[in-house]
Write an enzyme that holds these catalytic residues in place. Structure first.
Site, PDB file in Angstrom:
ATOM      1  N   LYS A  44     -59.655 -65.550   9.810  1.00  0.00           N
ATOM      2  CA  LYS A  44     -58.259 -65.647   9.396  1.00  0.00           C
ATOM      3  C   LYS A  44     -57.398 -65.022  10.495  1.00  0.00           C
ATOM      4  CE  LYS A  44     -58.827 -65.663   4.406  1.00  0.00           C
ATOM      5  NZ  LYS A  44     -60.243 -66.080   4.467  1.00  0.00           N
ATOM      6  N   ASP A 100     -59.433 -70.358   9.157  1.00  0.00           N
ATOM      7  CA  ASP A 100     -59.089 -70.547   7.749  1.00  0.00           C
ATOM      8  C   ASP A 100     -57.599 -70.845   7.597  1.00  0.00           C
ATOM      9  OD1 ASP A 100     -61.667 -69.964   6.944  1.00  0.00           O
ATOM     10  OD2 ASP A 100     -61.221 -67.937   6.255  1.00  0.00           O
ATOM     11  N   GLN A 134     -55.093 -77.424   3.668  1.00  0.00           N
ATOM     12  CA  GLN A 134     -55.016 -77.377   2.198  1.00  0.00           C
ATOM     13  C   GLN A 134     -54.267 -78.603   1.679  1.00  0.00           C
ATOM     14  OE1 GLN A 134     -52.896 -74.088   3.276  1.00  0.00           O
ATOM     15  NE2 GLN A 134     -54.206 -72.522   2.373  1.00  0.00           N
ATOM     16  N   ARG A 162     -61.483 -78.953   8.279  1.00  0.00           N
ATOM     17  CA  ARG A 162     -62.124 -78.613   7.001  1.00  0.00           C
ATOM     18  C   ARG A 162     -61.096 -78.878   5.908  1.00  0.00           C
ATOM     19  NH1 ARG A 162     -62.402 -72.540   6.036  1.00  0.00           N
ATOM     20  NH2 ARG A 162     -64.285 -72.504   7.285  1.00  0.00           N
ATOM     21  N   LYS A 185     -58.759 -77.819  -1.114  1.00  0.00           N
ATOM     22  CA  LYS A 185     -57.588 -78.034  -1.991  1.00  0.00           C
ATOM     23  C   LYS A 185     -56.519 -76.964  -1.773  1.00  0.00           C
ATOM     24  CE  LYS A 185     -60.127 -80.393  -5.662  1.00  0.00           C
ATOM     25  NZ  LYS A 185     -60.462 -80.430  -7.108  1.00  0.00           N
ATOM     26  N   GLY A 186     -56.948 -75.726  -1.514  1.00  0.00           N
ATOM     27  CA  GLY A 186     -55.976 -74.643  -1.293  1.00  0.00           C
ATOM     28  C   GLY A 186     -56.080 -73.596  -2.390  1.00  0.00           C
ATOM     29  N   HIS A 226     -66.180 -78.165  -4.262  1.00  0.00           N
ATOM     30  CA  HIS A 226     -67.299 -78.180  -5.217  1.00  0.00           C
ATOM     31  C   HIS A 226     -67.077 -79.254  -6.264  1.00  0.00           C
ATOM     32  CE1 HIS A 226     -66.317 -74.091  -3.823  1.00  0.00           C
ATOM     33  NE2 HIS A 226     -67.592 -74.049  -3.546  1.00  0.00           N
ATOM     34  N   ARG A 267     -59.060 -64.654  -5.540  1.00  0.00           N
ATOM     35  CA  ARG A 267     -58.876 -66.115  -5.424  1.00  0.00           C
ATOM     36  C   ARG A 267     -60.009 -66.859  -6.141  1.00  0.00           C
ATOM     37  NH1 ARG A 267     -56.823 -64.378  -0.462  1.00  0.00           N
ATOM     38  NH2 ARG A 267     -58.707 -64.788   0.751  1.00  0.00           N
ATOM     39  N   ARG A 268     -61.230 -66.302  -6.077  1.00  0.00           N
ATOM     40  CA  ARG A 268     -62.355 -66.960  -6.766  1.00  0.00           C
ATOM     41  C   ARG A 268     -62.178 -66.846  -8.287  1.00  0.00           C
ATOM     42  NH1 ARG A 268     -62.479 -67.638  -2.019  1.00  0.00           N
ATOM     43  NH2 ARG A 268     -61.211 -69.313  -2.806  1.00  0.00           N
TER      44      ARG A 268
END
Ligand code: FDA
Length: 318
Positions: free
Chosen positions: A108, A145, A174, A195, A198-199, A238, A299-300
């Site tokens: 990042k 990223d 994104q 890469r 979606k964001g 995913h 974020r996860r």
């Protein structure tokens, strides 16, 4: 979208929440699902196992929005050591020879100095150059990223500059951004390795689609552009619908596994990762490590209410 997403992502930026959550002992168990460890020594066996299983890896040393020059310098030093360690791990594990490096780092720019005031973007760009030069020596790839939208223009500028010397350098895009399709068209024409994701940030409606259906539709439009003309598309999702669409587009565009790859996050849909590899597809796992895991974890949690439920249950049972 998950209705709790805005609240969780707001907490991602709150230092009081951060202090409270990182101090709760049970947090460690939840963190461990998504983060390989806090040190390079803890990362090593995780990366090795994934490589042995036929997956490629992209390793992220956690950290973001650094406002301290010494911390940015420390991140660069850690990445330099990480590049050596990954190259050595790759050599140790036999794999099918491939022109595509099996090991990559993700970084990042805000961890490399981009947030250090007026000179920040220039400092981050210089650090990116230093890391790319080392990555070439060690036959390791680099992907930058995508962070929140206020950093997007500086990030794309730094990547464009560095690509003059390192054309293999990749950037994440994104698809929730309203500008995503135009950006993908520009970058694909230019041969940039992209890469597609979606964001993961909380963004205003002026810059980003808010409805899941709109984000997905944008993903599919961008994917069609990349699969028909882009160099080495990286499908970072995913979502079964995105994966199925990528497989259909690959066939329609006469692509073979190896001139595009799937990417997933460490700890998410492991059986699906294995299934794709068993079927002969290239798949890279994004593995984060380090002590600065708070923003990544939030974020996860925001992506999936079930993760938050798991976390809250663990808290209440302690
Ligand atoms: P979606 O959110 O629709 O999820 C589809 C399915 O995947 C879910 O139903 C569930 O089964 C599973 N799933 C997804 N997220 C899960 C989670 N957290 N826990 C458990 N299961 C989950 N974002 C960004 O802004 N900048 C970046 O640079 C990157 N980089 C990046 C790299 C890689 C390799 C990946 C895979 C993703 C990113 N992302 C990212 C994150 C990305 O933008 C996005 O937030 C997540 O991947 C979730 O979106 P999906 O496409 O997986 O679909």
């Amino acid at each position: 979208m998950n209705p709790l997403r805005p609240a969780i992502l707001a907490a991602a930026g709150s230092s009081r929440m951060k202090d409270a959550i990182t101090k709760v002992p049970v947090t460690a168990a939840v963190v461990r699902r998504f983060v390989a460890g806090e040190t390079r020594a803890e990362l090593a066996p995780v990366a090795r196992e994934l490589l042995k299983s036929g997956r490629s890896v992209s390793v992220d040393f956690l950290g973001e929005y650094t406002t301290d020059r010494a911390q940015a310098d420390a991140a660069v030093a850690e990445y330099l050591s990480l590049l050596d360690a990954l190259a050595e791990a790759d050599q140790e594990i036999p794999g099918v020879p491939s022109v595509v490096p099996r090991v990559e780092v993700s970084l990042k720019l805000s961890a490399l100095g981009q947030s250090l005031g007026q000179d920040g973007p220039a400092i981050a760009a210089e650090n990116l150059h230093k890391l790319c030069a080392k990555a070439v020596e060690r036959h390791v790839w680099v992907t930058v990223d995508a962070e929140d939208h206020t950093t997007t223009a500086d990030t794309l500028e730094a990547v464009a500059q560095a690509r003059a010397e390192f054309p293999w350098l990749a950037v994440a895009l994104q698809t929730y951004l309203r500008t995503a399709e135009d950006t993908v068209r520009d970058l694909a024409t230019d041969g940039t390795r992209i890469r597609l994701c979606k964001g993961a940030y909380q963004e205003p409606a002026t810059v980003a689609y808010q409805r899941r259906a709109d984000v997905d539709a944008s993903y599919l439009r961008c994917l069609a552009v990349l699969m028909s003309g882009g160099w080495y598309p990286m499908i970072a999702s995913h979502d079964p619908a995105m994966i199925a669409a990528a497989l259909t587009l690959a066939t329609e565009n006469n692509r073979v596994p190896g001139d595009y790859e799937f990417q997933m996050l460490y700890g998410i849909r492991d059986p699906e990762q294995r299934r794709l590899v068993d079927e002969g597809h290239a798949l890279r796992v994004y593995i984060p490590y380090g002590t600065q895991w708070y923003g990544y974890l939030m974020r996860r949690l925001a992506e999936r209410p079930a993760n938050l439920g798991f976390f809250l249950r663990a808290l209440s049972e302690r």
